[in-house]
Write a protein that holds these residues in place. Structure first.
Motif, PDB file in Angstrom:
ATOM      1  N   ASP A  98       0.062  -2.976  -7.540  1.00  0.00           N
ATOM      2  CA  ASP A  98      -0.640  -2.259  -6.900  1.00  0.00           C
ATOM      3  C   ASP A  98      -1.013  -1.672  -5.514  1.00  0.00           C
ATOM      4  O   ASP A  98      -0.838  -0.930  -5.022  1.00  0.00           O
ATOM      5  N   ASP A  99      -1.563  -2.990  -5.047  1.00  0.00           N
ATOM      6  CA  ASP A  99      -2.431  -3.377  -3.696  1.00  0.00           C
ATOM      7  C   ASP A  99      -1.767  -3.870  -2.703  1.00  0.00           C
ATOM      8  O   ASP A  99      -1.450  -5.056  -3.265  1.00  0.00           O
ATOM      9  N   ALA A 100      -2.460  -3.492  -1.904  1.00  0.00           N
ATOM     10  CA  ALA A 100      -1.542  -4.499  -0.346  1.00  0.00           C
ATOM     11  C   ALA A 100      -2.732  -4.436   1.082  1.00  0.00           C
ATOM     12  O   ALA A 100      -3.591  -2.984   0.658  1.00  0.00           O
ATOM     13  N   LEU A 101      -2.736  -5.077   2.183  1.00  0.00           N
ATOM     14  CA  LEU A 101      -4.307  -4.919   2.638  1.00  0.00           C
ATOM     15  C   LEU A 101      -4.096  -5.349   3.932  1.00  0.00           C
ATOM     16  O   LEU A 101      -3.070  -5.707   4.418  1.00  0.00           O
ATOM     17  N   HIS A 102      -4.784  -4.636   4.991  1.00  0.00           N
ATOM     18  CA  HIS A 102      -4.266  -4.732   6.128  1.00  0.00           C
ATOM     19  C   HIS A 102      -6.053  -4.984   7.216  1.00  0.00           C
ATOM     20  O   HIS A 102      -7.341  -4.800   6.547  1.00  0.00           O
ATOM     21  N   CYS A 103      -6.039  -6.469   7.729  1.00  0.00           N
ATOM     22  CA  CYS A 103      -6.641  -6.274   8.761  1.00  0.00           C
ATOM     23  C   CYS A 103      -7.001  -6.835   9.931  1.00  0.00           C
ATOM     24  O   CYS A 103      -5.614  -7.594  10.810  1.00  0.00           O
ATOM     25  N   LYS A 104      -7.193  -5.496  11.430  1.00  0.00           N
ATOM     26  CA  LYS A 104      -6.569  -6.122  12.439  1.00  0.00           C
ATOM     27  C   LYS A 104      -7.862  -6.074  13.823  1.00  0.00           C
ATOM     28  O   LYS A 104      -8.542  -4.888  13.713  1.00  0.00           O
ATOM     29  N   GLU A 105      -7.856  -6.716  14.130  1.00  0.00           N
ATOM     30  CA  GLU A 105      -9.351  -6.688  15.563  1.00  0.00           C
ATOM     31  C   GLU A 105      -8.755  -5.541  16.448  1.00  0.00           C
ATOM     32  O   GLU A 105      -8.071  -6.067  16.752  1.00  0.00           O
ATOM     33  N   LEU A 106     -10.107  -4.447  16.282  1.00  0.00           N
ATOM     34  CA  LEU A 106     -10.075  -3.605  17.683  1.00  0.00           C
ATOM     35  C   LEU A 106     -10.489  -4.056  18.983  1.00  0.00           C
ATOM     36  O   LEU A 106     -11.105  -5.452  19.179  1.00  0.00           O
ATOM     37  N   GLY A 132      -6.873  -1.949   6.115  1.00  0.00           N
ATOM     38  CA  GLY A 132      -6.724  -0.980   5.805  1.00  0.00           C
ATOM     39  C   GLY A 132      -6.300  -1.598   3.969  1.00  0.00           C
ATOM     40  O   GLY A 132      -6.079  -2.330   3.464  1.00  0.00           O
ATOM     41  N   VAL A 133      -6.752  -0.849   2.993  1.00  0.00           N
ATOM     42  CA  VAL A 133      -6.344  -0.188   1.414  1.00  0.00           C
ATOM     43  C   VAL A 133      -4.734   0.049   1.420  1.00  0.00           C
ATOM     44  O   VAL A 133      -5.323   1.315   1.089  1.00  0.00           O
ATOM     45  N   HIS A 134      -4.552  -0.452   0.956  1.00  0.00           N
ATOM     46  CA  HIS A 134      -2.790   0.799   0.567  1.00  0.00           C
ATOM     47  C   HIS A 134      -2.405   0.322  -0.820  1.00  0.00           C
ATOM     48  O   HIS A 134      -2.199  -0.704  -1.236  1.00  0.00           O
ATOM     49  N   ILE A 135      -2.185   1.423  -1.597  1.00  0.00           N
ATOM     50  CA  ILE A 135      -1.874   1.253  -3.024  1.00  0.00           C
ATOM     51  C   ILE A 135      -0.662   2.459  -2.924  1.00  0.00           C
ATOM     52  O   ILE A 135      -0.339   3.309  -2.409  1.00  0.00           O
ATOM     53  N   ALA A 136      -0.084   1.772  -4.027  1.00  0.00           N
ATOM     54  CA  ALA A 136       1.398   2.360  -4.650  1.00  0.00           C
ATOM     55  C   ALA A 136       0.790   4.494  -4.499  1.00  0.00           C
ATOM     56  O   ALA A 136       0.064   4.676  -5.784  1.00  0.00           O
ATOM     57  N   ASP A 137       1.713   4.931  -4.049  1.00  0.00           N
ATOM     58  CA  ASP A 137       1.818   6.399  -4.301  1.00  0.00           C
ATOM     59  C   ASP A 137       2.357   6.387  -5.582  1.00  0.00           C
ATOM     60  O   ASP A 137       3.827   7.412  -5.212  1.00  0.00           O
ATOM     61  N   VAL A 138       2.301   6.702  -6.659  1.00  0.00           N
ATOM     62  CA  VAL A 138       2.705   6.640  -8.121  1.00  0.00           C
ATOM     63  C   VAL A 138       2.776   8.105  -7.675  1.00  0.00           C
ATOM     64  O   VAL A 138       3.722   8.669  -8.584  1.00  0.00           O
ATOM     65  N   SER A 139       1.673   8.745  -7.904  1.00  0.00           N
ATOM     66  CA  SER A 139       1.688  10.026  -7.549  1.00  0.00           C
ATOM     67  C   SER A 139       2.308  11.086  -7.136  1.00  0.00           C
ATOM     68  O   SER A 139       3.728  12.689  -7.479  1.00  0.00           O
ATOM     69  N   HIS A 140       3.278  10.638  -6.405  1.00  0.00           N
ATOM     70  CA  HIS A 140       4.843  11.010  -5.610  1.00  0.00           C
ATOM     71  C   HIS A 140       6.074  10.937  -6.785  1.00  0.00           C
ATOM     72  O   HIS A 140       6.537  12.284  -6.852  1.00  0.00           O
ATOM     73  N   PHE A 141       6.339   9.990  -7.653  1.00  0.00           N
ATOM     74  CA  PHE A 141       7.046  10.484  -8.402  1.00  0.00           C
ATOM     75  C   PHE A 141       6.691  10.780  -9.968  1.00  0.00           C
ATOM     76  O   PHE A 141       7.728  11.509 -10.720  1.00  0.00           O
ATOM     77  N   ILE A 142       5.181  10.766 -10.260  1.00  0.00           N
ATOM     78  CA  ILE A 142       5.255  11.485 -11.563  1.00  0.00           C
ATOM     79  C   ILE A 142       4.320  12.352 -11.298  1.00  0.00           C
ATOM     80  O   ILE A 142       2.955  13.044 -10.902  1.00  0.00           O
ATOM     81  N   ARG A 143       4.957  14.147 -11.751  1.00  0.00           N
ATOM     82  CA  ARG A 143       4.494  15.121 -11.017  1.00  0.00           C
ATOM     83  C   ARG A 143       4.142  15.748 -12.683  1.00  0.00           C
ATOM     84  O   ARG A 143       4.162  15.508 -13.184  1.00  0.00           O
ATOM     85  N   PRO A 144       2.878  16.388 -12.258  1.00  0.00           N
ATOM     86  CA  PRO A 144       2.101  17.654 -13.234  1.00  0.00           C
ATOM     87  C   PRO A 144       3.244  17.889 -14.164  1.00  0.00           C
ATOM     88  O   PRO A 144       4.116  18.796 -13.543  1.00  0.00           O
ATOM     89  N   GLU A 198      10.450  -1.103   2.348  1.00  0.00           N
ATOM     90  CA  GLU A 198       9.432  -0.002   2.492  1.00  0.00           C
ATOM     91  C   GLU A 198       9.345   0.981   1.310  1.00  0.00           C
ATOM     92  O   GLU A 198      10.289   1.044   0.193  1.00  0.00           O
ATOM     93  N   ARG A 199       7.645   1.196   1.216  1.00  0.00           N
ATOM     94  CA  ARG A 199       7.203   2.022   0.240  1.00  0.00           C
ATOM     95  C   ARG A 199       6.578   2.846   0.532  1.00  0.00           C
ATOM     96  O   ARG A 199       5.900   2.907   1.481  1.00  0.00           O
ATOM     97  N   PHE A 200       6.607   4.051  -0.275  1.00  0.00           N
ATOM     98  CA  PHE A 200       5.368   5.105   0.149  1.00  0.00           C
ATOM     99  C   PHE A 200       3.759   4.589  -0.930  1.00  0.00           C
ATOM    100  O   PHE A 200       3.629   3.969  -1.486  1.00  0.00           O
ATOM    101  N   ALA A 201       2.647   4.771  -0.286  1.00  0.00           N
ATOM    102  CA  ALA A 201       1.798   4.164  -0.916  1.00  0.00           C
ATOM    103  C   ALA A 201       0.245   5.474  -0.476  1.00  0.00           C
ATOM    104  O   ALA A 201       0.996   6.837   1.335  1.00  0.00           O
ATOM    105  N   PHE A 202      -0.568   5.053  -0.995  1.00  0.00           N
ATOM    106  CA  PHE A 202      -2.120   6.087  -0.286  1.00  0.00           C
ATOM    107  C   PHE A 202      -2.537   4.930  -0.039  1.00  0.00           C
ATOM    108  O   PHE A 202      -3.513   3.993  -0.692  1.00  0.00           O
ATOM    109  N   SER A 203      -3.274   5.365   1.920  1.00  0.00           N
ATOM    110  CA  SER A 203      -3.980   4.485   1.959  1.00  0.00           C
ATOM    111  C   SER A 203      -5.608   5.248   2.280  1.00  0.00           C
ATOM    112  O   SER A 203      -6.213   6.132   3.314  1.00  0.00           O
ATOM    113  N   CYS A 204      -6.221   4.076   1.899  1.00  0.00           N
ATOM    114  CA  CYS A 204      -7.484   4.041   2.436  1.00  0.00           C
ATOM    115  C   CYS A 204      -8.131   3.221   3.694  1.00  0.00           C
ATOM    116  O   CYS A 204      -7.775   1.711   3.685  1.00  0.00           O
ATOM    117  N   ILE A 205      -8.174   3.269   5.145  1.00  0.00           N
ATOM    118  CA  ILE A 205      -8.666   3.086   6.551  1.00  0.00           C
ATOM    119  C   ILE A 205     -10.002   2.958   6.669  1.00  0.00           C
ATOM    120  O   ILE A 205     -10.718   4.190   7.103  1.00  0.00           O
TER     121      ILE A 205
END
Length: 898
Positions: free
Chosen positions: A485-493, A501-513, A554-561
């Motif tokens: 479900d999830d992946a991470l990254h950390c980079k010094e500025l 960043g927390v990157h979460i699988a974009d399941v809602s792209h494939f599962i439509r209401p 390569e995958r679609f994600a929903f990212s919180c950075i």
């Protein structure tokens, strides 16, 4: 042709005349291949021309017509292939639809099977079979008459097409009914009629069909030889209604005790404390989950829960009385009494199909036996079967039909066998059924929603998303994880801060209401993890492939950075739909090695070290704010790659990387919760953990005090500090055991719609978070899919739809999510217990155990090495084999002499 009904209705001071037209036809087909009158199409010829007679009582070709009660009570019999060429009249179909949606669906499945030869005859619109309700006639009586009229019509209608047949070869029509009055009238009218039990018992070449007969109409009083009632009579529905309306009775859900079969509680909405019920009079034939009416006793008659562990092992009223006396004697009068009452009526039964084993009757040749459910909260069930020799070695499914006053146990009937007792596949099926886990294959409608392969990211996708494929992202999961479900990254500025960043699988792209796959995911609500298998919420193409954030794909994600300082202070937060390419999918152990091996200075190693150092600060701050660090006895199995049988078992090892991932998932969930609540104050899907009253911790506090530690549960922070200080130098596991016990004092966290709960109830007690949600696991949790949709609308990445903004529909959805989540947890624990037992099958070894709980006649023992928990009986008990002397002291002093 048509008939009209005219009636007058008062509305707002005026009189409204209503006229209803009911159209009748003369071209509705009978569905029989015999018929030469109806203008059938080939596909309409459902009923066979020469049905084979397989009934000793009716040894001639015949069709069957069912009445409503037969369908409602005997659906298990109808699902067997033995009954074919059946006519279901529209009157019955409509009644069944109105009275039981589940039976109606099962009936439609039978009708839809062309091999079963079930035909629906639209009698309510046929000019010769429609009947008007007579003045003063009850609706049920009118419907019974309509069914009999249809039977008579079929007899005469088919007769004209069989003039050339010999009399014994002519197809006749038989009405099956359990209604005594309707059966008598049918006989008076010259119709062929029988009860369902009479018909089934005469079916040839179908062993076991009789076992499936419901005992719904069984007169147990006659079978019991005039035995005196064991239980009080239930109040009538009108008495219950009046009692609740006047406040003399309370309505609630009955929760049976697992530890004591003569004890339970009634959860009444709006009441601070549950109502205690004890003894057969108090329980009065309620089964776990039933909605009941309870009468509260005067306060001087209130009681306390028993300190006895009682399993139901008797089979007569004397045993019940002995056990009830044992409960009364086991009470500790110094414990604060609870509101106590008696169940006086059943408002709604919540009976289901139960898994268990058959306890064979020792009387040779008897067909009456006892079914023992796998769930200890459910009473034993009396069933009748002629297959006891075969079924006694199998796990079987039984359903309850009735519970007469003079029967110690409810009456039921055999449904089907699952397999041999002890077989792993059989036991897995049992635990899935017992925990109501949907585990059938995905339907064609669901699979049709999946994207076609090969799936590729298009240029349009790139333009509509933030391209993060250049960022060094990785995932960290348990070994063997494929639904990442999830992946991470950390980079010094450059300014010394960190881009995390927390990157979460974009399941809602494939599962439509509103799609079939969306409805199925909402129903399943969660992926269920067993030791040797996974029951997916979504099809594997999504869960383990297109949505899974696999390494170097390569995958679609929903990212919180975020931008964070070196002290883990949040500088800024942003959300976006993205495209990522994880550099590596690692296990916790592999990630820990990268962090610890200082010779590794690649980008991922540096990223993991940055994440780990920030996570430690976040965790420290969270605990200082009052978050709890609790525990549960978790273990993991090594299984054989071919048989999937457990070959080794050990306690789970937790590394820093476990905590690292957890901290950033918590952080993402908190910040997403803040965002969606800000934009959708009425319909945000959040998660709360209610704080329990101090009284719930009283047994735990008392136990801690007797062991020399003061436990303060006034707040989460105070409890956390108390647990931190409760350490014994001579027992390394002591603190963990205390945390396990503290966990069991608490309520479960639940999903809720923000507009349906007061703001001061949003708090998550365990995490010490003002608001919280689930965003980080959409592959395995449907709640996260909804949160993704809300967040996508919030940032303008997607459009909304009516149900998403309807707080009442969200509230209803949350009920299912909470239920499925709870059942998934229980199923997972049951799977661990099953595999632990399989591992120890045939083995004897000594292990260190800890006493979790002391009762007057038993100890609850935990063996931490294997997470194994069980009851050790230490006083005279029918199942006890231990050579133990046990002295119980009310001063909480326990002396055990082995």
């Amino acid at each position: 042709m048509w008939t009209t009904k005219t009636f007058l209705k008062k509305r707002k001071g005026s009189v409204l005349k209503i006229v209803r037209e009911h159209y009748l036809r003369d071209d509705i087909w009978c569905g029989s291949d015999i018929c030469t009158i109806c203008a059938h199409q080939n596909e309409e010829l459902v009923l066979e021309k020469n049905p084979q007679p397989k009934n000793k009582k009716f040894p001639f070709p015949h069709y069957i017509v069912l009445d409503t009660c037969v369908v409602l009570n005997q659906i298990n019999v109808l699902e067997e292939d033995a009954l074919c060429n059946v006519i279901v009249v529209q009157t019955v179909l409509e009644e069944v639809k109105h009275r039981s949606s589940s039976v109606y669906k099962r009936l439609l499945d039978i009708v839809g099977n062309p091999n079963r030869k079930f035909y629906v005859f639209v009698n309510e619109h046929h000019k010769d079979t429609y009947v008007e309700r007579e003045p003063g006639e009850k609706v049920n009586d009118r419907n019974d008459r309509a069914i009999r009229v249809s039977v008579a019509w079929y007899e005469s209608h088919l007769m004209s097409s069989q003039a050339d047949r010999r009399k014994r070869d002519r197809v006749k029509v038989i009405l099956l009914t359990d209604d005594v009055d309707s059966k008598q009238k049918a006989e008076n009218e010259g119709l062929h009629v029988a009860t369902i039990s009479d018909y089934v018992r005469n079916v040839e070449d179908c062993p076991g069909l009789e076992d499936r007969l419901s005992q719904h109409n069984t007169t147990y009083e006659l079978q019991a030889g005039g035995r005196e009632p064991l239980f009080p009579a239930h109040f009538t529905p009108s008495q219950i209604h009046q009692g609740i309306k006047s406040g003399k009775l309370l309505q609630g859900s009955f929760l049976a005790s697992r530890e004591n079969f003569l004890e339970g509680q009634v959860n009444v909405e709006g009441q601070d404390k549950m109502i205690l019920v004890q003894g057969r009079v108090g329980l009065n034939r309620a089964v776990d989950g039933d909605i009941v009416a309870v009468k509260l006793l005067p306060e001087e008659e209130w009681s306390v829960p028993s300190h006895m562990v009682l399993q139901d092992e008797g089979d007569d009223s004397e045993d019940v009385l002995e056990e009830e006396n044992a409960i009364l004697k086991s009470k500790d009068e110094r414990v604060a009494k609870l509101p106590t009452g008696h169940i006086v009526g059943i408002i709604r039964r919540k009976w289901r199909q139960y898994c268990g084993i058959l306890q064979k009757n020792p009387i040779e040749g008897s067909v009456r036996h006892i079914f023992v459910p796998a769930e200890r909260k459910v009473p034993k069930v009396r069933i009748e079967t002629q297959q006891a020799d075969i079924l006694s070695s199998q796990r079987i499914i039984v359903t309850i039909d009735s519970w007469p006053r003079n029967s110690r146990y409810p009456l039921g009937h055999f449904v089907r066998a699952l397999g041999t007792i002890g077989d792993k596949d059989t036991e897995n099926e049992v635990l899935l059924l017992e925990h109501d886990v949907p585990h059938s294959k995905f339907s064609e409608a669901v699979l049709s929603c999946l994207p076609k392969l090969p799936w590729v990211i298009t240029e349009k996708d790139v333009q509509s998303r933030v391209d993060l494929r250049h960022v060094d992202i990785c995932s960290v999961d348990p070994p063997g994880c494929t639904d990442i479900d999830d992946a991470l990254h950390c980079k010094e500025l450059e300014n010394g801060n960190y881009d995390v960043g927390v990157h979460i699988a974009d399941v809602s792209h494939f599962i439509r209401p509103g799609t079939a796959i969306d409805k199925e995911a909402a129903l399943r609500a969660t992926t269920v993890y067993l030791v040797d298998k996974r029951i997916d919420m979504v099809p594997e193409l999504l869960s383990s492939n297109l949505c899974s954030l696999r390494g170097n794909e390569e995958r679609f994600a929903f990212s919180c950075i975020w931008e964070l300082t070196s002290e883990a202070e949040i500088v800024s937060t942003r959300f976006c739909k993205s495209i990522i390419r994880s550099r590596q999918a690692m296990t916790y152990e592999e990630a820990q090695i990268k962090i610890d091996d200082l010779t590794q200075n690649d980008t991922l190693s540096k990223s993991l070290r940055g994440l780990n150092s920030l996570a430690k600060i976040l965790k420290k701050r969270r605990i200082e704010n009052g978050a709890l660090v609790l525990a549960s006895p978790e273990i993991r199995f090594q299984v054989d790659s071919e048989t999937q049988d457990p070959i080794e078992v050990e306690a789970k090892k937790l590394r820093e990387t476990n905590s690292m991932v957890e901290e950033f998932m918590l952080l993402a969930n908190i910040y997403v919760a803040i965002k969606i609540l800000e934009d959708f104050p009425e319909c945000a899907m959040l998660r709360r953990h209610p704080k329990l009253p101090v009284s719930n911790f009283e047994p735990f506090i008392k136990a801690g005090r007797n062991l020399g530690f003061e436990i303060n549960s006034e707040s989460g922070k105070a409890l956390a500090l108390s647990l931190d200080n409760a350490v014994r130098p001579d027992n390394a596991y002591f603190n963990t055991m205390l945390r396990i016990l503290a966990t069991r004092c608490m309520m479960q966290a639940v999903y809720f719609a923000s507009g349906m709960v007061q703001r001061d109830e949003f708090f998550h007690y365990g995490l010490a978070a003002p608001v919280y949600t689930h965003f980080t696991s959409p592959i395995r949790r449907y709640a996260d899919v909804i949160v993704h949709r809300l967040l996508a609308v919030s940032i303008g990445a997607d459009v909304t739809y009516p149900d998403l903004l309807d707080k009442r529909k969200s509230h209803s959805l949350c009920h299912n999510l909470n239920y499925r989540n709870r059942m998934a947890q229980y199923a997972g624990r049951a799977s661990v217990a099953l595999h632990t037992h399989l591992f120890f099958r045939g083995k004897v070894q000594d292990e260190q155990g800890y006493v979790l709980c002391v009762r007057k006649n038993a100890l609850q023992i935990l063996i931490p090495k294997y997470g194994l928990e069980g009851t050790l009986y230490v006083s005279p008990h029918k199942g006890a084999k231990q050579n133990v002397t046990f002295v119980y002291s009310e001063e909480v002093l326990y002396h055990i002499h082995l």
